[in-house]
Design a protein around this motif. Sequence first.
Motif, short mmCIF file in Angstrom:
data_model
loop_
_atom_site.label_atom_id
_atom_site.label_comp_id
_atom_site.label_asym_id
_atom_site.label_seq_id
_atom_site.Cartn_x
_atom_site.Cartn_y
_atom_site.Cartn_z
N ILE A 1 103.59 -34.64 69.97
CA ILE A 1 103.18 -36.05 69.96
C ILE A 1 102.86 -36.31 68.52
O ILE A 1 101.76 -35.68 67.87
CB ILE A 1 102.29 -36.49 70.94
N ARG A 2 103.26 -37.29 67.72
CA ARG A 2 102.67 -37.72 66.57
C ARG A 2 102.31 -39.45 66.78
O ARG A 2 102.95 -39.92 67.46
CB ARG A 2 103.78 -37.76 65.48
N VAL A 3 101.18 -39.58 66.04
CA VAL A 3 100.96 -41.14 65.97
C VAL A 3 100.84 -41.59 64.64
O VAL A 3 100.39 -41.09 63.80
CB VAL A 3 99.32 -41.34 66.76
N LEU A 4 101.65 -42.42 64.51
CA LEU A 4 101.88 -43.15 63.14
C LEU A 4 101.31 -44.66 62.99
O LEU A 4 101.58 -45.47 63.54
CB LEU A 4 103.43 -43.48 62.81
N GLY A 5 100.39 -44.62 61.80
CA GLY A 5 99.78 -45.86 61.78
C GLY A 5 98.16 -45.50 60.96
O GLY A 5 97.96 -44.38 60.76
N ASP A 6 97.61 -46.76 60.81
CA ASP A 6 96.14 -46.35 60.13
C ASP A 6 95.25 -46.46 61.19
O ASP A 6 94.89 -47.52 61.83
CB ASP A 6 95.97 -47.59 59.15
N LEU A 7 94.65 -45.23 61.74
CA LEU A 7 94.07 -44.96 62.78
C LEU A 7 92.51 -45.26 62.61
O LEU A 7 91.80 -45.64 63.67
CB LEU A 7 94.23 -43.55 63.22
N TYR B 1 102.83 -52.23 55.47
CA TYR B 1 101.43 -51.46 55.46
C TYR B 1 101.83 -50.11 55.17
O TYR B 1 101.21 -49.31 54.16
CB TYR B 1 100.76 -51.65 56.63
N GLU B 2 102.70 -49.33 55.99
CA GLU B 2 103.05 -47.97 55.69
C GLU B 2 103.79 -47.57 54.43
O GLU B 2 103.42 -46.91 53.56
CB GLU B 2 104.09 -47.70 56.80
N ILE B 3 104.52 -48.66 53.79
CA ILE B 3 104.97 -48.48 52.46
C ILE B 3 103.97 -48.66 51.41
O ILE B 3 104.04 -48.11 50.36
CB ILE B 3 106.37 -49.51 52.30
N THR B 4 103.16 -49.71 51.59
CA THR B 4 101.94 -49.81 50.71
C THR B 4 101.11 -48.66 50.60
O THR B 4 100.89 -48.28 49.50
CB THR B 4 101.08 -51.23 51.24
N ASN B 5 100.93 -47.95 51.78
CA ASN B 5 100.15 -46.80 51.71
C ASN B 5 100.70 -45.76 51.10
O ASN B 5 100.23 -44.84 50.41
CB ASN B 5 99.88 -46.43 53.06
N VAL C 1 102.80 -45.93 48.59
CA VAL C 1 102.43 -46.26 47.18
C VAL C 1 100.92 -45.65 46.76
O VAL C 1 100.89 -45.30 45.60
CB VAL C 1 102.69 -47.66 46.67
N ARG C 2 100.12 -46.13 47.50
CA ARG C 2 98.82 -45.78 47.06
C ARG C 2 98.63 -44.09 47.06
O ARG C 2 97.90 -43.72 46.16
CB ARG C 2 97.85 -46.26 48.32
N GLU C 3 99.50 -43.47 47.87
CA GLU C 3 99.42 -41.93 48.01
C GLU C 3 99.77 -41.23 46.72
O GLU C 3 99.36 -40.54 46.16
CB GLU C 3 100.06 -41.43 49.16
N MET C 4 100.85 -42.09 46.24
CA MET C 4 101.69 -41.54 45.13
C MET C 4 100.55 -41.70 43.79
O MET C 4 100.40 -40.91 42.91
CB MET C 4 102.85 -42.08 44.70
N ALA C 5 100.03 -43.09 43.89
CA ALA C 5 98.94 -43.41 42.82
C ALA C 5 97.64 -42.21 42.78
O ALA C 5 97.31 -41.95 41.60
CB ALA C 5 98.69 -44.81 42.87
N TRP C 6 97.33 -42.04 43.99
CA TRP C 6 96.27 -41.01 43.87
C TRP C 6 96.71 -39.79 43.39
O TRP C 6 96.23 -39.06 42.83
CB TRP C 6 96.06 -40.91 45.79
N GLY C 7 97.91 -39.28 43.70
CA GLY C 7 98.57 -38.04 43.15
C GLY C 7 98.51 -38.21 41.55
O GLY C 7 98.24 -37.15 41.06
N VAL C 8 99.00 -39.26 41.21
CA VAL C 8 99.11 -39.41 39.78
C VAL C 8 97.49 -39.12 38.99
O VAL C 8 97.08 -38.63 38.07
CB VAL C 8 99.77 -40.76 39.26
N GLU C 9 96.48 -40.14 39.83
CA GLU C 9 95.27 -39.82 39.44
C GLU C 9 94.56 -38.68 39.46
O GLU C 9 93.83 -38.20 38.71
CB GLU C 9 94.45 -40.85 40.32
N GLN C 10 94.98 -37.85 40.42
CA GLN C 10 94.69 -36.52 40.76
C GLN C 10 95.15 -35.43 39.76
O GLN C 10 94.65 -34.21 39.59
CB GLN C 10 94.69 -36.07 41.90
N GLY C 11 96.09 -35.83 39.01
CA GLY C 11 97.04 -34.91 37.99
C GLY C 11 97.94 -34.04 38.95
O GLY C 11 98.43 -33.14 38.15
N CYS D 1 105.94 -39.80 51.48
CA CYS D 1 104.72 -39.97 51.66
C CYS D 1 104.47 -41.16 52.72
O CYS D 1 103.50 -41.58 52.98
CB CYS D 1 104.28 -40.83 50.41
N LEU D 2 105.64 -41.58 53.37
CA LEU D 2 105.46 -42.61 54.65
C LEU D 2 104.80 -41.77 55.78
O LEU D 2 104.92 -40.45 55.82
CB LEU D 2 106.97 -42.87 55.04
#
Length: 335
Positions: free
Chosen positions: A118-124, A160-164, A166-176, A191-192
């Motif tokens: 079971i997987r649950v996809l979304g912003d819990l 919302y999933e796609i926007t999230n 993009v945020r994850e990739m931006a976090w990856g760049v910020e973290q180096g 990243c979806l």
Amino acid sequence: MSWIREGELNLLEKISANILKAGPMPKHVAFIMDGNRRFARKKNMERQEGHMQGFNKLAETLRWCKHLNIQEVTVYAFSIENFKRTKDEVDGLMELAKQKFERLLEERDNLEKHGVCIRVLGDLNMLPLDVQQVIAKAVLTTRAHNKCFLNVCFAYTSRYEITNAVREMAWGVEQGLIKASDVSEALLSECLYSNNSPNPDLLIRTSGEVRLSDFLLWQTSHSCLVFQSVLWPEYSFWNLCEAILQYQLNHKSIQKARDLHREHQAQQQLEADRACVAEHLQHQGNGKPADAQRRQEALLHYTACREERVQDFLDALKHKRDSFFNDLCSPAILA
């Protein structure tokens, strides 16, 4: 009502299933389970009873999918837009979700027997804490199972999933962890929320609506879309067979489109890598062109380094997401 229904198909259903299975079968089917409220009005029952009947139909549909060798099912259980409904209805849906995931935990032996993950996809984070916790337990309890997969989209919309992502990739760049030049269509897919699943082969929407309602927009660009007029609680084995037949009739064109997209994506990545290497060599050589052998060696080195960076980033992202579920089940939170 159980999540996993036992029982065989009747003789006519078995014959029909075997005929269908002689052709190309979808491995992953997504459902927009629409029509619960209209069903309730039609039958003069409470909305909550309509949603309950909808869950019962899901359990029955999972049984059909099992007999049809459909290994993965994704369902649109609760959209972020659904929070705009009346407080009583939203509260009722949250309570229903909590009850059903608690029931799922009671069936862990049966889930293990059938190998259901079971997987649950979304912003819990949008959900009440007690609902988050029971969902986390269900996800962690079944995450090692690998025979079949049920993805429940809850507090979800595709935008919302796609926007999230993009945020994850931006976090990856910020973290180096990755470079801005590593960002690509393929990386966004990784990243979806659905990164552990292949894209759906077939998407079915019931109740006669002919729109996707912000569901799996990225993942279904090369899927067969089938819209059926039946209300979800009245869905039948024969409705599912009809949708699969539509998939089979369109299988060749869908597969061709997927193959072309895969080739185009690989070509785009190669061109992006070449552009980065060319820029690097130009800086190193003070503007002088490099010979072909040096360019090829530099391209192979750059590609290997990029793939290593991306994998390290994806490992860090997985750790972050796993930690979210683990933390929800920690004794301190449960207390």
